[in-house]
Design a protein around this motif. Structure first.
Motif, PDB file in Angstrom:
ATOM      1  N   GLY A 163       0.822  -1.213   0.000  1.00  0.00           N
ATOM      2  CA  GLY A 163       0.000   0.000   0.000  1.00  0.00           C
ATOM      3  C   GLY A 163       0.849   1.254   0.000  1.00  0.00           C
ATOM      4  O   GLY A 163       0.556   2.226  -0.697  1.00  0.00           O
ATOM      5  N   LEU A 164       1.931   1.225   0.762  1.00  0.00           N
ATOM      6  CA  LEU A 164       2.850   2.360   0.818  1.00  0.00           C
ATOM      7  C   LEU A 164       3.496   2.615  -0.540  1.00  0.00           C
ATOM      8  O   LEU A 164       3.637   3.762  -0.970  1.00  0.00           O
ATOM      9  CB  LEU A 164       3.923   2.084   1.871  1.00  0.00           C
ATOM     10  CG  LEU A 164       4.894   3.215   2.216  1.00  0.00           C
ATOM     11  CD1 LEU A 164       4.162   4.379   2.852  1.00  0.00           C
ATOM     12  CD2 LEU A 164       5.985   2.699   3.150  1.00  0.00           C
TER      13      LEU A 164
ATOM     14  N   CYS B 144       2.274   2.135  -3.343  1.00  0.00           N
ATOM     15  CA  CYS B 144       1.295   2.595  -4.337  1.00  0.00           C
ATOM     16  C   CYS B 144       1.151   4.111  -4.362  1.00  0.00           C
ATOM     17  O   CYS B 144       0.493   4.657  -5.258  1.00  0.00           O
ATOM     18  CB  CYS B 144      -0.082   1.976  -4.051  1.00  0.00           C
ATOM     19  SG  CYS B 144      -0.176   0.210  -4.357  1.00  0.00           S
ATOM     20  N   THR B 145       1.723   4.791  -3.382  1.00  0.00           N
ATOM     21  CA  THR B 145       1.592   6.244  -3.326  1.00  0.00           C
ATOM     22  C   THR B 145       2.505   6.889  -4.368  1.00  0.00           C
ATOM     23  O   THR B 145       3.616   6.426  -4.618  1.00  0.00           O
ATOM     24  CB  THR B 145       1.963   6.765  -1.931  1.00  0.00           C
ATOM     25  OG1 THR B 145       3.302   6.371  -1.612  1.00  0.00           O
ATOM     26  CG2 THR B 145       1.025   6.198  -0.882  1.00  0.00           C
TER      27      THR B 145
ATOM     28  N   HIS C 193       7.131   1.060  -7.890  1.00  0.00           N
ATOM     29  CA  HIS C 193       5.859   1.767  -7.734  1.00  0.00           C
ATOM     30  C   HIS C 193       4.747   0.844  -8.205  1.00  0.00           C
ATOM     31  O   HIS C 193       4.791   0.308  -9.313  1.00  0.00           O
ATOM     32  CB  HIS C 193       5.840   3.062  -8.543  1.00  0.00           C
ATOM     33  CG  HIS C 193       4.532   3.797  -8.413  1.00  0.00           C
ATOM     34  ND1 HIS C 193       4.163   4.427  -7.250  1.00  0.00           N
ATOM     35  CD2 HIS C 193       3.509   3.983  -9.291  1.00  0.00           C
ATOM     36  CE1 HIS C 193       2.968   4.980  -7.419  1.00  0.00           C
ATOM     37  NE2 HIS C 193       2.551   4.717  -8.640  1.00  0.00           N
TER      38      HIS C 193
ATOM     39  N   SER D 290       0.450  -0.314  -8.518  1.00  0.00           N
ATOM     40  CA  SER D 290      -0.906   0.175  -8.747  1.00  0.00           C
ATOM     41  C   SER D 290      -1.803  -0.319  -7.619  1.00  0.00           C
ATOM     42  O   SER D 290      -1.889  -1.526  -7.371  1.00  0.00           O
ATOM     43  CB  SER D 290      -1.432  -0.335 -10.089  1.00  0.00           C
ATOM     44  OG  SER D 290      -2.829  -0.197 -10.181  1.00  0.00           O
ATOM     45  N   LEU D 291      -2.474   0.608  -6.933  1.00  0.00           N
ATOM     46  CA  LEU D 291      -3.325   0.225  -5.805  1.00  0.00           C
ATOM     47  C   LEU D 291      -4.431  -0.745  -6.222  1.00  0.00           C
ATOM     48  O   LEU D 291      -4.625  -1.770  -5.553  1.00  0.00           O
ATOM     49  CB  LEU D 291      -3.916   1.464  -5.131  1.00  0.00           C
ATOM     50  CG  LEU D 291      -4.805   1.179  -3.909  1.00  0.00           C
ATOM     51  CD1 LEU D 291      -4.016   0.487  -2.807  1.00  0.00           C
ATOM     52  CD2 LEU D 291      -5.415   2.487  -3.386  1.00  0.00           C
TER      53      LEU D 291
ATOM     54  N   THR E 161      -3.764  -2.883   3.532  1.00  0.00           N
ATOM     55  CA  THR E 161      -3.185  -2.255   2.332  1.00  0.00           C
ATOM     56  C   THR E 161      -3.553  -0.780   2.250  1.00  0.00           C
ATOM     57  O   THR E 161      -2.700   0.078   1.975  1.00  0.00           O
ATOM     58  CB  THR E 161      -3.670  -2.974   1.054  1.00  0.00           C
ATOM     59  OG1 THR E 161      -3.339  -4.359   1.144  1.00  0.00           O
ATOM     60  CG2 THR E 161      -3.014  -2.378  -0.180  1.00  0.00           C
ATOM     61  N   VAL E 162      -4.809  -0.473   2.481  1.00  0.00           N
ATOM     62  CA  VAL E 162      -5.256   0.922   2.418  1.00  0.00           C
ATOM     63  C   VAL E 162      -4.615   1.745   3.529  1.00  0.00           C
ATOM     64  O   VAL E 162      -4.308   2.929   3.338  1.00  0.00           O
ATOM     65  CB  VAL E 162      -6.794   0.999   2.480  1.00  0.00           C
ATOM     66  CG1 VAL E 162      -7.269   2.436   2.666  1.00  0.00           C
ATOM     67  CG2 VAL E 162      -7.409   0.398   1.216  1.00  0.00           C
TER      68      VAL E 162
ATOM     69  N   TYR F  86      -1.358   2.727   2.217  1.00  0.00           N
ATOM     70  CA  TYR F  86      -1.529   3.725   1.161  1.00  0.00           C
ATOM     71  C   TYR F  86      -1.839   5.101   1.750  1.00  0.00           C
ATOM     72  O   TYR F  86      -1.264   6.112   1.323  1.00  0.00           O
ATOM     73  CB  TYR F  86      -2.662   3.293   0.231  1.00  0.00           C
ATOM     74  CG  TYR F  86      -2.949   4.279  -0.868  1.00  0.00           C
ATOM     75  CD1 TYR F  86      -2.179   4.307  -2.028  1.00  0.00           C
ATOM     76  CD2 TYR F  86      -3.988   5.201  -0.748  1.00  0.00           C
ATOM     77  CE1 TYR F  86      -2.434   5.214  -3.037  1.00  0.00           C
ATOM     78  CE2 TYR F  86      -4.253   6.126  -1.754  1.00  0.00           C
ATOM     79  CZ  TYR F  86      -3.474   6.124  -2.892  1.00  0.00           C
ATOM     80  OH  TYR F  86      -3.729   7.030  -3.890  1.00  0.00           O
TER      81      TYR F  86
ATOM     82  N   ALA G 264       0.472   8.402   1.395  1.00  0.00           N
ATOM     83  CA  ALA G 264      -0.049   9.589   0.723  1.00  0.00           C
ATOM     84  C   ALA G 264      -0.084  10.801   1.640  1.00  0.00           C
ATOM     85  O   ALA G 264      -0.032  11.939   1.175  1.00  0.00           O
ATOM     86  CB  ALA G 264      -1.448   9.303   0.183  1.00  0.00           C
TER      87      ALA G 264
END
Length: 207
Positions: free
Chosen positions: A44-45, A47-48, A56, A58-59, A160-161, A164, A168
């Motif tokens: 998740g991290l 994906c930012t 990198h 994709s969420l 995961t979120v 993320y 972010a």
């Protein structure tokens, strides 16, 4: 590649690494040592958009891979438990897995099928052995599938979120990845610690 490193899995295989680790950790007894919680959080991290990370991701792709891995892995473990029986667990040589079996049995006894299956998702090692144990104990397939899917969704998407959102919200947070992962691992062990403490307290009261 270091199988104990979430970053190594993600840098080498990307979202496919998430899928493979979760299938092995939740469906195969040999995968109990894999970094499920830290892998989801790190993915998740990564994906930012602001993360200066080795890769990198994709969420949406990570979420799909995580959910697919967790759900298919749990179902695989359940089927293996039904077909292999308790003899499969008896062959386990790891004391960590044996303790996981004991905790999984206690969860079933204390909370019943539904709550135990959901709670196990958030407890390392226990989430590895509970699925085959559910098959051994002849938990109805429909009941198991419903609650393992709910628990799998809550666990994979939630962790995961969380990674993320933190990535972010805090620029450059990936520079402190190792201590963050350490905190995630400690937090993931808290449910097991609470269960152990509660079990000891109850055993003392029962004397």
């Amino acid at each position: 590649m270091n199988p104990l490193s979430a970053t190594s899995w993600l840098a080498t295989l990307g979202a496919a690494g998430v899928f493979l680790v979760l299938v092995a950790e939740t469906g195969l007894l040999i995968g109990f040592f894999l970094p499920g919680d830290s892998l989801l959080f790190t993915a998740g991290l990564f994906c930012t958009t602001g993360a200066t990370a080795p890769v990198h991701l994709s969420l949406p792709l990570v979420l799909v891979a995580a959910v697919a891995g967790a759900l298919s892995g749990a179902q695989t473990g359940f089927i293996l438990g039904r077909r292999g029986g308790r003899a499969a667990l008896a062959k386990i040589g790891s004391p960590h897995l044996h303790r996981g079996v004991e905790r999984a049995e206690e969860l079933f006894s204390r909370y019943g099928h539904a709550k135990a299956i959901v709670l196990a998702r958030f407890i390392p090692v226990v989430r590895t052995v509970l699925n085959p144990l559910a098959g051994i104990l002849a938990v109805p397939a429909r009941t198991f599938t419903l609650w393992q899917a709910l628990g799998g969704l809550l666990w994979t998407i939630g962790v995961t979120v969380a990674g993320y959102v933190l990535g972010a919200s805090v620029p450059g947070i990936d520079q402190y990845l190792l201590p963050i992962i350490a905190v995630v691992v400690v937090l993931s062990l808290l449910p097991l610690a609470f269960e152990l403490r509660r079990g000891r307290r109850d055993s003392v009261k029962g004397r």
